[in-house]
Design a protein around this motif. Structure first.
Motif, PDB file in Angstrom:
ATOM      1  N   GLU A 204       0.825  -1.208   0.000  1.00 21.18           N
ATOM      2  CA  GLU A 204       0.000   0.000   0.000  1.00 21.18           C
ATOM      3  C   GLU A 204       0.863   1.263   0.000  1.00 21.18           C
ATOM      4  N   SER A 222      -7.576  -3.866  -5.871  1.00 22.99           N
ATOM      5  CA  SER A 222      -6.359  -3.195  -5.404  1.00 22.99           C
ATOM      6  C   SER A 222      -5.386  -3.107  -6.575  1.00 22.99           C
ATOM      7  N   GLN A 225      -0.978  -2.372  -6.583  1.00 21.07           N
ATOM      8  CA  GLN A 225      -0.244  -2.132  -5.343  1.00 21.07           C
ATOM      9  C   GLN A 225       1.061  -2.915  -5.315  1.00 21.07           C
TER      10      GLN A 225
END
Length: 363
Positions: A204, A222, A225
């Motif tokens: 992250e 996501s 990342q």
């Protein structure tokens, strides 16, 4: 007699150095008797020491051995050595047995064969990671494989598949309480999910720091990342990218062995451009005791300094025309009672690497 101060800011008559210059001073040559405590007094002193007295100003330490809070964690492992038969080789100055050198050549053949198979025709879970089409999930699969380690036996990826029930896109970390661990696992049950949580934060934070063009892979919610974390700077060569990522992956509970396995796997599967140019043995970590490669390298190369070990390892790899990353698993298996296969068939072998190793080791 008038008392004056000496250069040590003491009364000159009381200074053990300057009082010798005082007229009429008679030095005392009588030696003071040494204070000796009886055996019974020492024993009673030890028995009187309790938890509360250790931290006090008059705390008494037990004599006769070094005090350590981690004494109960020390394990003594006696390594077996083959009989010295006069074997000597400049590349492996720590080996004095041709049987040990021959066994090292065999393990180099297995490790090199594993790398070739991982590149050309990876088995089972590794093939699924390479072909899944989702770079984020593929990276997550490789991380869990390196962190948990494949098992020995017929179902080497059973524990990893159980952990993969928590996909990367779910944003959760798996519960590893009932997950079986392989022989090269970095997981410490006492840490719980600390390492997995730290890995997600690592990805992250990398995504927050920078943004790179999409590489063409389809990603989940996501997006990018892990891809951003492992891609690094576009101008980095594969060796530089490997080195930088190895440093950045120094997460709690994720030691040299797991990081090295992860980056080698990602590079060999073609997910990222990564290539090792050393064994990275200079890492200072609390998990060094669970990593068999450093102590094996000390035995083989006959020296304990990591810098010199790296130089000798590079010279051996160059003499054998074998990638240096093959020495990581080869050294670990060389000192192990049972060969760790990491999900590959036990008969995996690179015959040409064995021949080159035997020639380099003068066998």
């Amino acid at each position: 007699m008038t008392q004056t101060f000496c250069r040590h800011n003491r009364f000159i008559q009381r200074c053990p150095i300057c009082r010798e210059t005082v007229p009429g001073h008679k030095p005392s040559h009588a030696a003071k008797p040494k204070r000796q405590a009886s055996t019974g007094a020492r024993a009673s002193g030890r028995s009187a020491v309790g938890p509360a007295s250790r931290t006090g100003p008059g705390a008494v330490r037990p004599t006769g051995r070094t005090y350590s809070r981690r004494t109960q964690e020390v394990r003594v492992h006696r390594e077996t050595r083959s009989e010295d038969d006069g074997y000597r080789c400049e590349l492996v100055p720590g080996l004095h047995s041709s049987a040990d050198a021959r066994r090292l050549a065999e393990e180099i053949g297995f490790a090199s064969g594993r790398l070739l198979t991982l590149t050309a025709a990876p088995p089972s879970l590794y093939a699924e990671a390479r072909d899944c089409g989702d770079i984020e999930q593929a990276t997550w699969m490789c991380f869990l494989a390196a962190y948990l380690s494949p098992l020995q036996g017929e179902q080497p990826f059973a524990g990893i598949r159980a952990a993969l029930l928590s996909s990367w896109a779910s944003g959760t970390v798996p519960d590893l309480d009932e997950v079986p661990l392989g022989p090269r696992s970095s997981h410490d049950p006492d840490r719980g999910a600390e390492t997995l949580t730290a890995y997600r934060r690592f990805a992250e934070h990398a995504a927050d720091r920078r943004s790179i063009p999409h590489s063409g892979h389809t990603a989940g919610p996501s997006i990018g990342q892990q891809e951003r974390a492992f891609a690094g700077e576009p101008e980095w060569p594969p060796q530089r990218r490997f080195e930088r990522l190895f440093e950045r992956l120094a997460l709690p509970g994720f030691g040299r062995m797991g990081r090295y396995d992860l980056l080698i796997t990602l590079g060999r599967l073609g997910l990222y451009e990564l290539r090792a140019d050393s064994l990275h043995l200079g890492t200072r970590t609390s998990l060094i005791t669970s990593d068999p490669t450093p102590p094996a390298a000390k035995r083989v190369f006959g020296i304990g300094d990591p810098i010199h070990i790296e130089r000798r390892a590079a010279a051996l790899a160059q003499a054998m025309s074998t990638p240096i990353e093959a020495l990581d698993l080869a050294l670990a298996n060389w000192t192990s009672e049972e060969r760790v296969t990491l999900g590959f068939p036990t008969d995996t072998d690179d015959a040409h690497a064995v021949e080159r190793a035997l020639a380099a080791l003068e066998l």
